[in-house]
Design a protein around this motif. Structure first.
Motif, PDB file in Angstrom:
ATOM      1  N   ALA A 242     -13.321  58.023  63.292  1.00 21.96           N
ATOM      2  CA  ALA A 242     -13.597  59.509  63.748  1.00 21.96           C
ATOM      3  C   ALA A 242     -12.946  60.092  63.256  1.00 21.96           C
ATOM      4  O   ALA A 242     -13.608  61.099  62.455  1.00 21.96           O
ATOM      5  CB  ALA A 242     -14.145  59.894  65.255  1.00 21.96           C
ATOM      6  N   VAL A 243     -11.650  59.680  63.164  1.00 19.64           N
ATOM      7  CA  VAL A 243     -10.706  60.729  62.379  1.00 19.64           C
ATOM      8  C   VAL A 243     -11.010  60.961  60.824  1.00 19.64           C
ATOM      9  O   VAL A 243     -10.767  62.112  60.474  1.00 19.64           O
ATOM     10  CB  VAL A 243      -9.236  60.626  62.952  1.00 19.64           C
ATOM     11  CG1 VAL A 243      -8.222  61.449  62.188  1.00 19.64           C
ATOM     12  CG2 VAL A 243      -8.594  60.937  64.336  1.00 19.64           C
ATOM     13  N   MET A 276     -12.676  67.058  67.836  1.00 20.35           N
ATOM     14  CA  MET A 276     -11.859  68.245  67.886  1.00 20.35           C
ATOM     15  C   MET A 276     -10.502  67.344  67.143  1.00 20.35           C
ATOM     16  O   MET A 276      -9.679  67.954  66.649  1.00 20.35           O
ATOM     17  CB  MET A 276     -11.747  67.064  69.381  1.00 20.35           C
ATOM     18  CG  MET A 276     -12.400  67.550  70.461  1.00 20.35           C
ATOM     19  SD  MET A 276     -12.119  67.503  72.066  1.00 20.35           S
ATOM     20  CE  MET A 276     -13.349  67.710  73.044  1.00 20.35           C
ATOM     21  N   VAL A 277     -10.681  66.227  66.496  1.00 20.43           N
ATOM     22  CA  VAL A 277      -9.534  65.970  65.697  1.00 20.43           C
ATOM     23  C   VAL A 277     -10.160  65.244  64.186  1.00 20.43           C
ATOM     24  O   VAL A 277     -10.899  63.438  64.818  1.00 20.43           O
ATOM     25  CB  VAL A 277      -8.426  65.524  66.735  1.00 20.43           C
ATOM     26  CG1 VAL A 277      -7.192  64.654  65.210  1.00 20.43           C
ATOM     27  CG2 VAL A 277      -8.438  65.603  67.241  1.00 20.43           C
ATOM     28  N   ASP A 278     -10.254  65.323  63.366  1.00 24.46           N
ATOM     29  CA  ASP A 278     -10.388  64.366  62.060  1.00 24.46           C
ATOM     30  C   ASP A 278      -9.715  65.716  60.770  1.00 24.46           C
ATOM     31  O   ASP A 278      -8.926  66.805  60.757  1.00 24.46           O
ATOM     32  CB  ASP A 278     -12.096  64.512  61.487  1.00 24.46           C
ATOM     33  CG  ASP A 278     -12.636  65.806  61.947  1.00 24.46           C
ATOM     34  OD1 ASP A 278     -12.225  66.873  60.845  1.00 24.46           O
ATOM     35  OD2 ASP A 278     -14.065  65.823  62.052  1.00 24.46           O
ATOM     36  N   ARG A 296       1.307  69.958  66.246  1.00 22.86           N
ATOM     37  CA  ARG A 296       1.966  69.315  67.459  1.00 22.86           C
ATOM     38  C   ARG A 296       0.562  69.198  68.216  1.00 22.86           C
ATOM     39  O   ARG A 296      -0.099  68.825  69.045  1.00 22.86           O
ATOM     40  CB  ARG A 296       2.195  70.940  68.785  1.00 22.86           C
ATOM     41  CG  ARG A 296       3.763  71.554  68.370  1.00 22.86           C
ATOM     42  CD  ARG A 296       4.620  72.273  68.358  1.00 22.86           C
ATOM     43  NE  ARG A 296       5.594  72.038  68.249  1.00 22.86           N
ATOM     44  CZ  ARG A 296       6.220  73.399  66.958  1.00 22.86           C
ATOM     45  NH1 ARG A 296       5.929  72.924  65.666  1.00 22.86           N
ATOM     46  NH2 ARG A 296       7.463  72.922  66.570  1.00 22.86           N
ATOM     47  N   PHE A 297      -0.853  70.185  68.317  1.00 18.95           N
ATOM     48  CA  PHE A 297      -2.261  70.213  68.719  1.00 18.95           C
ATOM     49  C   PHE A 297      -2.701  69.375  68.403  1.00 18.95           C
ATOM     50  O   PHE A 297      -3.590  68.824  69.091  1.00 18.95           O
ATOM     51  CB  PHE A 297      -2.761  71.794  68.453  1.00 18.95           C
ATOM     52  CG  PHE A 297      -3.963  71.900  69.284  1.00 18.95           C
ATOM     53  CD1 PHE A 297      -3.760  72.885  70.426  1.00 18.95           C
ATOM     54  CD2 PHE A 297      -4.934  71.523  68.456  1.00 18.95           C
ATOM     55  CE1 PHE A 297      -4.778  72.708  71.249  1.00 18.95           C
ATOM     56  CE2 PHE A 297      -6.480  71.955  69.634  1.00 18.95           C
ATOM     57  CZ  PHE A 297      -6.523  73.097  70.571  1.00 18.95           C
ATOM     58  N   ALA A 298      -3.360  68.877  66.954  1.00 21.28           N
ATOM     59  CA  ALA A 298      -3.159  67.911  66.546  1.00 21.28           C
ATOM     60  C   ALA A 298      -3.576  66.443  67.866  1.00 21.28           C
ATOM     61  O   ALA A 298      -4.594  65.776  67.982  1.00 21.28           O
ATOM     62  CB  ALA A 298      -3.966  67.412  65.662  1.00 21.28           C
TER      63      ALA A 298
END
Length: 317
Positions: A242-243, A276-278, A296-298
């Motif tokens: 997915a990333v 959300m994360v790719d 930090r967030f990913a």
């Protein structure tokens, strides 16, 4: 002066190459494997494109014509309450993650607490009606997949908002201006937003559909089955996929549905992680919020999305 190469030039070059190699391509496409590849690729594109176009247009309408101050007034004043409210507000933004990143930046500039804006950023691409409808269409006979996607995505968005409220620091976010939306008339800003989202989301959709088709016909069935039979490896494999694929949230359900060797829970993780994360989101977030933010967030979001996806999948699927 260096000549600028744009999408039109790239398309023209591809057409020339296709014309030059029409003969070899014709013979290759007669092979059963490439015919299967073409069938999978076209089916994913045909199902996904209407949702992508509709989502891009509505996202541009909301981004341009709904006053940004509305969101600050609509959310509760207390930050802890504003986070879940902002997450649920993601339902009203029918668009992909490409549009949610600049909108979240605009919310912060308009005075919305960063924790609430980040909850909105994560929730909007995953729980809006277009994405959920696409999920229902992609998984006929399995409506619980759409329910699980909604629950898991909302839980991750709210949890990450509260985590940022507890641990986040203001200096980790650096916001640039967005002249393409801020310094133009509404009509021009609308078309600029549409062009931006179509160029980004459409391109990644083509790459994702091609990758899904390639996985189905090139990777040996035994390998896929080995991954699919291992509960841990299947979840990790689809989370990482997915990333890497970076598919628009309005189209990822059709790609996930094509990976029928894998369990519903591992495919749910694919659907929760992707919006959300790719790779495209990481680069966009770095451009809008800064590198100190994204490093930090990913990773934290990735871990939360995998964990919550597995938990919700175990309960609902």
């Amino acid at each position: 002066m260096r000549a600028k190469v744009g999408s039109v030039e790239v398309l023209a070059a591809l057409l020339v190459l296709l014309a030059l190699f029409a003969g070899p391509l014709g013979s290759w496409l007669s092979e059963a494997v490439l015919q299967t590849w073409t069938t999978v690729f076209v089916s994913v594109m045909v199902q996904a494109v209407p949702f992508l176009v509709f989502g891009v247009v509505l996202s541009a309408v909301i981004a341009v014509y709904v006053p940004r101050s509305f969101w600050a007034k609509a959310l509760p004043q207390h930050p802890a309450l504003a986070v879940p409210a902002a997450g649920i507000a993601g339902v009203v933004l029918p668009g992909c993650e490409c549009g949610s990143v600049p909108i979240a930046g605009s919310l912060i500039r308009r005075g919305v607490t960063p924790a609430a804006a980040l909850a909105f950023l994560l929730a909007a691409p995953a729980i809006n009606p277009i994405v959920l409808t696409a999920t229902v269409v992609a998984f006929p006979g399995t409506p619980e997949m759409a329910v699980a996607r909604f629950v898991a995505s909302l839980v991750v968005a709210v949890a990450m908002g509260w985590l940022w409220l507890r641990l986040g620091k203001a200096e980790w976010i650096r916001l640039p201006r967005r002249p393409d939306l801020d310094d133009q008339s509404r009509s021009r800003a609308f078309w600029a937003a549409c062009r931006h989202d179509v160029m980004h989301a459409g391109g990644f959709l083509v790459v994702g559909a091609a990758a899904a088709a390639t996985i189905n016909v090139v990777v040996p069935e035994a390998w896929l089955q080995t991954l699919a039979d291992n509960a841990v490896l299947s979840v990790i494999a689809l989370a990482v996929l997915a990333v890497l694929l970076s598919i628009c949230s309005e189209a990822d359900a059709f790609v996930a549905a094509s990976l029928s060797q894998f369990s519903l829970t591992s495919r749910l993780v694919f659907l929760v992680v992707g919006p959300m994360v790719d790779l495209k989101l990481i680069s966009m977030q770095a451009g809008v919020f800064g590198r100190r933010f994204v490093v930090r967030f990913a990773p934290a979001t990735f871990v939360a999305a995998v964990g919550v996806g597995v938990g919700v999948g175990a309960v609902l699927l």
